[in-house]
Design a protein around this motif. Structure first.
Motif: not given
Length: 147
Positions: A97-119
């Motif tokens: 079963k194929k499905k339409p490609m989702q927008d990449i922003w649907s996979f991105i969380e609004d706020k990531a844990d600080d340990r994943y943020i490059i500073t």
């Protein structure tokens, strides 16, 4: 994809070693995935040898090139999938079963844990991000992606 070259592509032949070492018990289904280049003129002979070896172990093989985009993932990623069935029928890739490609922003969380943020400014510079764009430890903001 050569058997003894030590590359990641040679791992496909490890499947054979594992199955052979299992004796009379064998998995009913073996699924493999590899880069599309295994179907190139240079590598096709080794790929065909793998399929023949699986047939020698009583598996029926089928393979196809699948693109992640066809299954809802926002990435152009073509990979060769092999489905081998023990004494079985050929797997029908057309039934997936194929499905339409989702927008990449649907996979991105609004706020990531600080340990994943490059500073670190030097790392931000390496990936082409202006360190002054960081807002409260996060580069992503709703208005950056149109929401």
């Amino acid at each position: 994809m050569a058997r003894a070259d030590g590359t990641r592509s040679s791992l496909i032949f490890e499947t054979l070693k594992i199955i052979e070492s299992m004796g009379t018990w064998k998995p009913r289904v073996v699924i493999g995935e590899n880069v599309k280049i295994v179907l190139s003129k240079r590598m096709k002979l080794e790929f065909d040898r793998y399929l023949s070896d699986m047939e020698r172990l009583s598996y029926t093989n089928n393979f196809d090139v699948l693109n992640a985009r066809d299954f809802g993932i926002p990435q152009a990623r073509e990979r060769v999938f092999v489905v081998s069935r023990l004494c079985g029928s050929v797997f029908n890739f057309a039934r997936l079963k194929k499905k339409p490609m989702q927008d990449i922003w649907s996979f991105i969380e609004d706020k990531a844990d600080d340990r994943y943020i490059i500073t670190q400014p030097n790392m931000l510079n390496k990936i082409g991000v202006d360190p002054t764009l960081l807002v409260a430890g996060s580069l992503l903001s709703k208005n950056m992606h149109g929401q």
